[in-house]
Motif scaffolding. Structure first.
Motif, PDB file in Angstrom:
ATOM      1  N   GLY A  16      -3.787-113.933  16.908  1.00  0.00           N
ATOM      2  CA  GLY A  16      -5.144-113.765  17.395  1.00  0.00           C
ATOM      3  C   GLY A  16      -5.456-114.679  18.558  1.00  0.00           C
ATOM      4  O   GLY A  16      -4.897-115.773  18.673  1.00  0.00           O
ATOM      5  N   GLY A  17      -6.327-114.221  19.419  1.00  0.00           N
ATOM      6  CA  GLY A  17      -6.778-115.031  20.542  1.00  0.00           C
ATOM      7  C   GLY A  17      -8.252-114.803  20.794  1.00  0.00           C
ATOM      8  O   GLY A  17      -8.802-113.747  20.454  1.00  0.00           O
ATOM      9  N   ALA A  18      -8.895-115.790  21.386  1.00  0.00           N
ATOM     10  CA  ALA A  18     -10.302-115.671  21.750  1.00  0.00           C
ATOM     11  C   ALA A  18     -10.549-116.525  22.988  1.00  0.00           C
ATOM     12  O   ALA A  18      -9.828-117.488  23.243  1.00  0.00           O
ATOM     13  N   ALA A  19     -11.566-116.159  23.742  1.00  0.00           N
ATOM     14  CA  ALA A  19     -11.881-116.892  24.969  1.00  0.00           C
ATOM     15  C   ALA A  19     -13.356-116.754  25.296  1.00  0.00           C
ATOM     16  O   ALA A  19     -14.013-115.779  24.911  1.00  0.00           O
ATOM     17  N   MET A  20     -13.864-117.738  26.023  1.00  0.00           N
ATOM     18  CA  MET A  20     -15.246-117.701  26.508  1.00  0.00           C
ATOM     19  C   MET A  20     -15.290-118.390  27.864  1.00  0.00           C
ATOM     20  O   MET A  20     -14.500-119.297  28.141  1.00  0.00           O
ATOM     21  N   THR A  21     -16.217-117.941  28.707  1.00  0.00           N
ATOM     22  CA  THR A  21     -16.301-118.495  30.052  1.00  0.00           C
ATOM     23  C   THR A  21     -17.700-118.322  30.629  1.00  0.00           C
ATOM     24  O   THR A  21     -18.505-117.541  30.119  1.00  0.00           O
ATOM     25  N   GLY A  22     -17.950-119.044  31.711  1.00  0.00           N
ATOM     26  CA  GLY A  22     -19.207-118.928  32.424  1.00  0.00           C
ATOM     27  C   GLY A  22     -19.172-117.884  33.517  1.00  0.00           C
ATOM     28  O   GLY A  22     -20.096-117.798  34.322  1.00  0.00           O
ATOM     29  N   SER A  23     -18.105-117.070  33.542  1.00  0.00           N
ATOM     30  CA  SER A  23     -17.973-116.006  34.526  1.00  0.00           C
ATOM     31  C   SER A  23     -17.890-114.662  33.816  1.00  0.00           C
ATOM     32  O   SER A  23     -18.025-114.581  32.596  1.00  0.00           O
ATOM     33  N   LEU A  24     -17.659-113.591  34.552  1.00  0.00           N
ATOM     34  CA  LEU A  24     -17.608-112.251  33.999  1.00  0.00           C
ATOM     35  C   LEU A  24     -16.247-111.939  33.372  1.00  0.00           C
ATOM     36  O   LEU A  24     -15.221-112.497  33.760  1.00  0.00           O
ATOM     37  N   CYS A  25     -16.243-111.031  32.418  1.00  0.00           N
ATOM     38  CA  CYS A  25     -15.044-110.304  31.991  1.00  0.00           C
ATOM     39  C   CYS A  25     -13.877-111.180  31.569  1.00  0.00           C
ATOM     40  O   CYS A  25     -12.734-110.954  31.971  1.00  0.00           O
ATOM     41  N   VAL A  26     -14.133-112.171  30.722  1.00  0.00           N
ATOM     42  CA  VAL A  26     -13.071-113.092  30.325  1.00  0.00           C
ATOM     43  C   VAL A  26     -11.945-112.378  29.584  1.00  0.00           C
ATOM     44  O   VAL A  26     -10.776-112.749  29.700  1.00  0.00           O
ATOM     45  N   GLY A  27     -12.283-111.336  28.804  1.00  0.00           N
ATOM     46  CA  GLY A  27     -11.240-110.638  28.068  1.00  0.00           C
ATOM     47  C   GLY A  27     -10.230-109.966  28.966  1.00  0.00           C
ATOM     48  O   GLY A  27      -9.020-110.046  28.735  1.00  0.00           O
ATOM     49  N   ALA A  28     -10.703-109.304  30.000  1.00  0.00           N
ATOM     50  CA  ALA A  28      -9.804-108.606  30.921  1.00  0.00           C
ATOM     51  C   ALA A  28      -8.958-109.573  31.728  1.00  0.00           C
ATOM     52  O   ALA A  28      -7.785-109.315  32.007  1.00  0.00           O
ATOM     53  N   TRP A  29      -9.525-110.713  32.095  1.00  0.00           N
ATOM     54  CA  TRP A  29      -8.799-111.671  32.916  1.00  0.00           C
ATOM     55  C   TRP A  29      -7.823-112.523  32.120  1.00  0.00           C
ATOM     56  O   TRP A  29      -6.716-112.809  32.576  1.00  0.00           O
ATOM     57  N   SER A 170      -1.423-107.015  15.010  1.00  0.00           N
ATOM     58  CA  SER A 170      -0.661-107.046  13.771  1.00  0.00           C
ATOM     59  C   SER A 170       0.257-105.839  13.723  1.00  0.00           C
ATOM     60  O   SER A 170      -0.069-104.776  14.280  1.00  0.00           O
ATOM     61  N   ARG A 171       1.372-105.956  13.054  1.00  0.00           N
ATOM     62  CA  ARG A 171       2.262-104.808  12.882  1.00  0.00           C
ATOM     63  C   ARG A 171       1.680-103.799  11.891  1.00  0.00           C
ATOM     64  O   ARG A 171       1.948-102.603  11.997  1.00  0.00           O
ATOM     65  N   SER A 172       0.881-104.273  10.966  1.00  0.00           N
ATOM     66  CA  SER A 172       0.428-103.401   9.893  1.00  0.00           C
ATOM     67  C   SER A 172      -0.985-102.870  10.070  1.00  0.00           C
ATOM     68  O   SER A 172      -1.420-102.019   9.291  1.00  0.00           O
ATOM     69  N   GLN A 173      -1.705-103.356  11.068  1.00  0.00           N
ATOM     70  CA  GLN A 173      -3.073-102.912  11.287  1.00  0.00           C
ATOM     71  C   GLN A 173      -3.295-102.631  12.759  1.00  0.00           C
ATOM     72  O   GLN A 173      -2.547-103.111  13.621  1.00  0.00           O
ATOM     73  N   THR A 174      -4.310-101.849  13.050  1.00  0.00           N
ATOM     74  CA  THR A 174      -4.604-101.514  14.433  1.00  0.00           C
ATOM     75  C   THR A 174      -5.111-102.745  15.185  1.00  0.00           C
ATOM     76  O   THR A 174      -5.720-103.634  14.591  1.00  0.00           O
ATOM     77  N   PRO A 175      -4.870-102.811  16.493  1.00  0.00           N
ATOM     78  CA  PRO A 175      -5.366-103.958  17.263  1.00  0.00           C
ATOM     79  C   PRO A 175      -6.889-104.029  17.224  1.00  0.00           C
ATOM     80  O   PRO A 175      -7.573-103.006  17.202  1.00  0.00           O
ATOM     81  N   LEU A 176      -7.376-105.245  17.217  1.00  0.00           N
ATOM     82  CA  LEU A 176      -8.812-105.495  17.327  1.00  0.00           C
ATOM     83  C   LEU A 176      -9.034-106.168  18.673  1.00  0.00           C
ATOM     84  O   LEU A 176      -8.632-107.309  18.880  1.00  0.00           O
ATOM     85  N   SER A 177      -9.633-105.445  19.600  1.00  0.00           N
ATOM     86  CA  SER A 177      -9.856-105.973  20.949  1.00  0.00           C
ATOM     87  C   SER A 177     -11.327-105.803  21.295  1.00  0.00           C
ATOM     88  O   SER A 177     -11.791-104.691  21.572  1.00  0.00           O
ATOM     89  N   LEU A 178     -12.073-106.902  21.254  1.00  0.00           N
ATOM     90  CA  LEU A 178     -13.516-106.880  21.466  1.00  0.00           C
ATOM     91  C   LEU A 178     -13.867-107.718  22.691  1.00  0.00           C
ATOM     92  O   LEU A 178     -13.357-108.826  22.847  1.00  0.00           O
ATOM     93  N   ASN A 192     -21.753-109.952  16.628  1.00  0.00           N
ATOM     94  CA  ASN A 192     -22.373-108.691  16.216  1.00  0.00           C
ATOM     95  C   ASN A 192     -21.411-107.518  16.389  1.00  0.00           C
ATOM     96  O   ASN A 192     -21.369-106.599  15.551  1.00  0.00           O
ATOM     97  N   LEU A 193     -20.638-107.541  17.461  1.00  0.00           N
ATOM     98  CA  LEU A 193     -19.663-106.483  17.701  1.00  0.00           C
ATOM     99  C   LEU A 193     -18.565-106.516  16.645  1.00  0.00           C
ATOM    100  O   LEU A 193     -18.112-105.471  16.162  1.00  0.00           O
ATOM    101  N   LEU A 194     -18.135-107.710  16.257  1.00  0.00           N
ATOM    102  CA  LEU A 194     -17.144-107.842  15.197  1.00  0.00           C
ATOM    103  C   LEU A 194     -17.679-107.272  13.884  1.00  0.00           C
ATOM    104  O   LEU A 194     -16.969-106.550  13.170  1.00  0.00           O
ATOM    105  N   ALA A 195     -18.918-107.583  13.570  1.00  0.00           N
ATOM    106  CA  ALA A 195     -19.524-107.051  12.349  1.00  0.00           C
ATOM    107  C   ALA A 195     -19.578-105.522  12.393  1.00  0.00           C
ATOM    108  O   ALA A 195     -19.289-104.852  11.392  1.00  0.00           O
TER     109      ALA A 195
END
Length: 232
Positions: A16-29, A170-178, A192-195
């Motif tokens: 798993g990975g997570a990120a946060m930033t003061g700019s746009l679109c941290v997930g894509a970058w 995970s090999r056994s579950q679908t990717p979770l990409s939020l 909220n999106l995770l929930a």
């Protein structure tokens, strides 16, 4: 500009990975990866998305994370402006922080986890993020969210926060990409999106689509009784 965390759950084999930033679109970058390659977080003043992809190629070929990071960063004449973290499928970690990365910057490792950051409000942001993950329990997404919240409370990005992202494979579950690409409250919106991703009908749909461990999975081949919230 960014705080990122990459982690490996020895019990489930999930990454798993997570990120946060003061700019746009941290997930894509920043965040990249898969269950057969490991995860990467490429960031910095002039981040290289090529680094993020190339280190995954190295790890999928069997290189441990630290060696993969060294192989990718060494030839780049612009590496002083960039930062890279990686974790392989065995939970081994590696990281690089260029000499011209905007302070406060750096990285810390722990058992099965690596945290990297730059342009932070305080050095404690990195340690708070790592320690919150290591000190938490439960499913991978919840531990990653706890880590981001702790890092933000310790100061986070010196400019404030504008985007956040979460990736679990995970090999056994679908990717979770939020991804929350632009928000005044990116961590709250990500939670909220995770929930929402754990509620029906979306969660039910993820139980019947193919995975690496079950590439031919389909609705008529899957048991229909309710399943617990996934460990992803």
């Amino acid at each position: 500009m960014t705080v990122s965390i990459l982690a490996f759950d020895k019990k489930t084999g999930n990454l798993g990975g997570a990120a946060m930033t003061g700019s746009l679109c941290v997930g894509a970058w920043v965040l990249r990866g898969g269950a057969e390659s490991g995860l990467s977080a490429s960031q910095g003043t002039a981040p290289s998305t090529l680094w993020g992809d190339d280190v995954l190629t190295e790890m999928r070929a069997g290189k441990p994370a630290a060696l993969a990071v060294a192989n990718v960063t060494a030839p780049d004449a612009g590496r002083a402006h960039r930062q890279l973290a990686a974790i392989d499928c065995h939970g081994r970690t590696g990281h690089f922080t260029g000499d011209l990365s905007v302070p406060v910057c750096g990285a810390l490792e722990g058992p099965g986890v690596v945290v990297a950051g730059n342009m932070l409000s305080a050095p404690e942001v990195i340690s708070a993020t790592r320690d919150a993950y290591l000190g938490s329990t439960g499913a991978m997404p919840d531990r990653l969210m706890a880590a981001l919240v702790a890092g933000a409370r310790a100061g986070g990005d010196s400019r404030g926060l504008l985007s956040a992202a979460l990736l679990v494979v995970s090999r056994s579950q679908t990717p979770l990409s939020l991804r929350i690409d632009r928000s005044a409250r990116p961590l709250e919106d990500l939670a909220n999106l995770l929930a929402a991703a754990r509620t029906e009908p979306y969660w039910g749909w993820t139980r019947v689509v193919p995975t690496l461990a079950d590439p031919y999975r389909a609705p008529d081949l899957v048991k229909t009784e309710p399943l617990p919230v996934p460990e992803v």
